[in-house]
Design a protein around this motif. Structure first.
Motif, PDB file in Angstrom:
ATOM      1  N   PHE A  21     -68.331   0.304  39.533  1.00 40.02           N
ATOM      2  CA  PHE A  21     -68.873  -0.618  40.632  1.00 40.02           C
ATOM      3  C   PHE A  21     -70.437  -0.720  40.250  1.00 40.02           C
ATOM      4  O   PHE A  21     -70.733  -1.816  40.456  1.00 40.02           O
ATOM      5  CB  PHE A  21     -68.759   0.251  41.859  1.00 40.02           C
ATOM      6  CG  PHE A  21     -69.267  -0.390  43.013  1.00 40.02           C
ATOM      7  CD1 PHE A  21     -68.615  -1.325  43.760  1.00 40.02           C
ATOM      8  CD2 PHE A  21     -70.502  -0.111  43.317  1.00 40.02           C
ATOM      9  CE1 PHE A  21     -69.235  -1.920  44.640  1.00 40.02           C
ATOM     10  CE2 PHE A  21     -71.183  -0.480  44.423  1.00 40.02           C
ATOM     11  CZ  PHE A  21     -70.582  -1.654  45.153  1.00 40.02           C
ATOM     12  N   ASN A  22     -71.033   0.269  39.891  1.00 38.27           N
ATOM     13  CA  ASN A  22     -72.564   0.204  39.521  1.00 38.27           C
ATOM     14  C   ASN A  22     -72.730  -0.743  38.405  1.00 38.27           C
ATOM     15  O   ASN A  22     -73.642  -1.641  38.403  1.00 38.27           O
ATOM     16  CB  ASN A  22     -73.090   1.662  39.066  1.00 38.27           C
ATOM     17  CG  ASN A  22     -73.178   2.259  40.339  1.00 38.27           C
ATOM     18  OD1 ASN A  22     -73.134   2.213  41.393  1.00 38.27           O
ATOM     19  ND2 ASN A  22     -73.345   3.918  40.040  1.00 38.27           N
ATOM     20  N   ASP A  25     -70.712  -3.152  37.178  1.00 37.33           N
ATOM     21  CA  ASP A  25     -70.298  -4.598  37.597  1.00 37.33           C
ATOM     22  C   ASP A  25     -71.423  -5.449  38.481  1.00 37.33           C
ATOM     23  O   ASP A  25     -71.667  -6.293  38.505  1.00 37.33           O
ATOM     24  CB  ASP A  25     -68.996  -4.458  38.195  1.00 37.33           C
ATOM     25  CG  ASP A  25     -67.854  -4.566  37.006  1.00 37.33           C
ATOM     26  OD1 ASP A  25     -68.213  -4.583  35.925  1.00 37.33           O
ATOM     27  OD2 ASP A  25     -66.671  -4.267  37.549  1.00 37.33           O
ATOM     28  N   THR A  26     -71.862  -4.341  39.435  1.00 36.13           N
ATOM     29  CA  THR A  26     -72.765  -4.775  40.571  1.00 36.13           C
ATOM     30  C   THR A  26     -74.024  -5.194  39.857  1.00 36.13           C
ATOM     31  O   THR A  26     -74.755  -6.388  39.885  1.00 36.13           O
ATOM     32  CB  THR A  26     -73.170  -3.676  41.691  1.00 36.13           C
ATOM     33  OG1 THR A  26     -72.023  -3.217  42.236  1.00 36.13           O
ATOM     34  CG2 THR A  26     -74.129  -4.228  42.638  1.00 36.13           C
ATOM     35  N   LEU A  27     -74.711  -4.215  38.938  1.00 32.92           N
ATOM     36  CA  LEU A  27     -75.760  -4.838  38.052  1.00 32.92           C
ATOM     37  C   LEU A  27     -75.657  -5.986  37.232  1.00 32.92           C
ATOM     38  O   LEU A  27     -76.689  -6.757  37.225  1.00 32.92           O
ATOM     39  CB  LEU A  27     -76.187  -3.569  37.116  1.00 32.92           C
ATOM     40  CG  LEU A  27     -76.756  -2.243  37.940  1.00 32.92           C
ATOM     41  CD1 LEU A  27     -76.935  -1.226  37.022  1.00 32.92           C
ATOM     42  CD2 LEU A  27     -78.154  -2.793  38.758  1.00 32.92           C
ATOM     43  N   VAL A  65     -73.747  -8.514  37.788  1.00 34.88           N
ATOM     44  CA  VAL A  65     -73.872  -9.561  38.869  1.00 34.88           C
ATOM     45  C   VAL A  65     -75.337  -9.920  39.167  1.00 34.88           C
ATOM     46  O   VAL A  65     -75.761 -11.249  39.073  1.00 34.88           O
ATOM     47  CB  VAL A  65     -72.969  -9.438  40.288  1.00 34.88           C
ATOM     48  CG1 VAL A  65     -73.216 -10.268  41.270  1.00 34.88           C
ATOM     49  CG2 VAL A  65     -71.525  -9.511  39.891  1.00 34.88           C
ATOM     50  N   MET A  66     -76.148  -8.884  39.646  1.00 34.05           N
ATOM     51  CA  MET A  66     -77.630  -9.302  39.936  1.00 34.05           C
ATOM     52  C   MET A  66     -78.230  -9.688  38.685  1.00 34.05           C
ATOM     53  O   MET A  66     -79.168 -10.720  38.915  1.00 34.05           O
ATOM     54  CB  MET A  66     -78.042  -7.955  40.390  1.00 34.05           C
ATOM     55  CG  MET A  66     -77.578  -7.486  41.671  1.00 34.05           C
ATOM     56  SD  MET A  66     -78.089  -6.150  42.631  1.00 34.05           S
ATOM     57  CE  MET A  66     -78.939  -4.903  41.084  1.00 34.05           C
ATOM     58  N   HIS A 125     -62.320  -4.484  38.325  1.00 33.43           N
ATOM     59  CA  HIS A 125     -63.417  -5.490  38.003  1.00 33.43           C
ATOM     60  C   HIS A 125     -63.313  -6.566  38.831  1.00 33.43           C
ATOM     61  O   HIS A 125     -64.318  -7.107  39.240  1.00 33.43           O
ATOM     62  CB  HIS A 125     -63.415  -5.762  36.423  1.00 33.43           C
ATOM     63  CG  HIS A 125     -63.750  -4.642  35.486  1.00 33.43           C
ATOM     64  ND1 HIS A 125     -64.915  -4.139  35.394  1.00 33.43           N
ATOM     65  CD2 HIS A 125     -62.845  -4.047  34.562  1.00 33.43           C
ATOM     66  CE1 HIS A 125     -64.716  -3.122  34.728  1.00 33.43           C
ATOM     67  NE2 HIS A 125     -63.782  -3.152  33.859  1.00 33.43           N
ATOM     68  N   ILE A 168     -64.370  -6.043  42.346  1.00 32.64           N
ATOM     69  CA  ILE A 168     -65.756  -6.042  42.528  1.00 32.64           C
ATOM     70  C   ILE A 168     -66.618  -7.378  42.445  1.00 32.64           C
ATOM     71  O   ILE A 168     -67.419  -7.708  43.325  1.00 32.64           O
ATOM     72  CB  ILE A 168     -66.584  -5.070  41.393  1.00 32.64           C
ATOM     73  CG1 ILE A 168     -65.837  -3.459  41.844  1.00 32.64           C
ATOM     74  CG2 ILE A 168     -68.073  -5.182  41.485  1.00 32.64           C
ATOM     75  CD1 ILE A 168     -66.264  -2.515  40.718  1.00 32.64           C
ATOM     76  N   PHE A 169     -66.117  -8.132  41.622  1.00 31.11           N
ATOM     77  CA  PHE A 169     -66.788  -9.422  41.125  1.00 31.11           C
ATOM     78  C   PHE A 169     -66.647 -10.289  42.339  1.00 31.11           C
ATOM     79  O   PHE A 169     -67.239 -10.911  42.939  1.00 31.11           O
ATOM     80  CB  PHE A 169     -66.308  -9.965  39.846  1.00 31.11           C
ATOM     81  CG  PHE A 169     -66.871  -9.428  38.778  1.00 31.11           C
ATOM     82  CD1 PHE A 169     -68.385  -9.646  38.450  1.00 31.11           C
ATOM     83  CD2 PHE A 169     -66.359  -8.617  37.937  1.00 31.11           C
ATOM     84  CE1 PHE A 169     -68.991  -9.236  37.553  1.00 31.11           C
ATOM     85  CE2 PHE A 169     -66.961  -8.142  36.511  1.00 31.11           C
ATOM     86  CZ  PHE A 169     -68.371  -8.256  36.713  1.00 31.11           C
ATOM     87  N   LYS A 182     -65.807  -9.246  45.558  1.00 26.73           N
ATOM     88  CA  LYS A 182     -66.421  -8.790  46.616  1.00 26.73           C
ATOM     89  C   LYS A 182     -67.890  -9.404  46.756  1.00 26.73           C
ATOM     90  O   LYS A 182     -68.274  -9.793  47.720  1.00 26.73           O
ATOM     91  CB  LYS A 182     -66.422  -7.230  46.495  1.00 26.73           C
ATOM     92  CG  LYS A 182     -67.695  -6.715  47.707  1.00 26.73           C
ATOM     93  CD  LYS A 182     -67.561  -5.136  47.406  1.00 26.73           C
ATOM     94  CE  LYS A 182     -68.363  -4.453  48.631  1.00 26.73           C
ATOM     95  NZ  LYS A 182     -68.315  -3.144  48.662  1.00 26.73           N
ATOM     96  N   PHE A 183     -68.613  -9.968  45.735  1.00 27.61           N
ATOM     97  CA  PHE A 183     -69.976 -10.257  45.265  1.00 27.61           C
ATOM     98  C   PHE A 183     -69.918 -12.037  45.334  1.00 27.61           C
ATOM     99  O   PHE A 183     -70.619 -12.529  44.868  1.00 27.61           O
ATOM    100  CB  PHE A 183     -70.617  -9.702  44.378  1.00 27.61           C
ATOM    101  CG  PHE A 183     -71.001  -8.232  44.635  1.00 27.61           C
ATOM    102  CD1 PHE A 183     -72.149  -8.030  45.651  1.00 27.61           C
ATOM    103  CD2 PHE A 183     -70.202  -7.147  44.065  1.00 27.61           C
ATOM    104  CE1 PHE A 183     -72.410  -6.818  45.865  1.00 27.61           C
ATOM    105  CE2 PHE A 183     -70.537  -5.896  44.257  1.00 27.61           C
ATOM    106  CZ  PHE A 183     -71.661  -5.318  45.276  1.00 27.61           C
TER     107      PHE A 183
END
Length: 148
Positions: free
Chosen positions: A10-11, A13-15, A17-18, A92, A95-96, A98-99
């Motif tokens: 999660f961390n 993949d979130t980073l 995306v950002m 993955h 998560i992707f 979700k954003f």
């Protein structure tokens, strides 16, 4: 309860995306395409080394790409000539999506599968007719050794 591996995914993949969205905003999509090309080359080289060190070039070896902590999958066929797997869910992809960044996931995660095959054994035909990041119900992986 969420495990450590799920938190790490999660961390990361979130980073990702950002970072990708920031790079796109600052420099345009071309910079991301260049990073994807670089990542492709690195992945290909890595899998060339794996193939050489393991002495394996068969599709069955690629089963290592599927992780029970990340994927819910069914093995359709698994042998030295052919590997076919249907992934019903993928952390993955979740998560992707979700954003609202499935495009990022496809470029930064899914695109690496082709590089794996190219490096590991270019004589393996790789198909993925269904992709979760595209909104399909599964990722359908088919790795098949080309016959002469």
């Amino acid at each position: 309860m969420v495990g450590e591996k799920e938190k790490d995914i999660f961390n990361q993949d979130t980073l990702l995306v950002m970072a990708v969205r920031t790079l796109e905003n600052q420099f345009g999509e071309e910079i991301v395409d260049r990073i994807v090309e670089w990542k492709h080359d690195q992945t290909k080289e890595n899998w060339e080394e794996i193939s050489e060190s393991e002495g394996r070039t068969d599709p069955e070896y690629l089963f290592r790409l599927f992780d029970d902590n990340v994927h819910d999958y069914d093995v359709i066929e698994k042998n030295r000539d052919r590997l076919e797997v249907k992934v019903e869910s993928c952390k993955h992809a979740e998560i992707f999506k979700k954003f609202n960044a499935a495009d990022v996931g496809k470029k930064m995660s899914c695109a690496g599968d082709q590089a794996v095959v190219e490096g590991f054994n270019p004589e393996i035909n790789f198909e993925r007719p269904e992709v979760l990041m595209d909104g399909d119900d599964s990722c359908h992986f088919i790795f098949e050794l080309q016959k002469e």
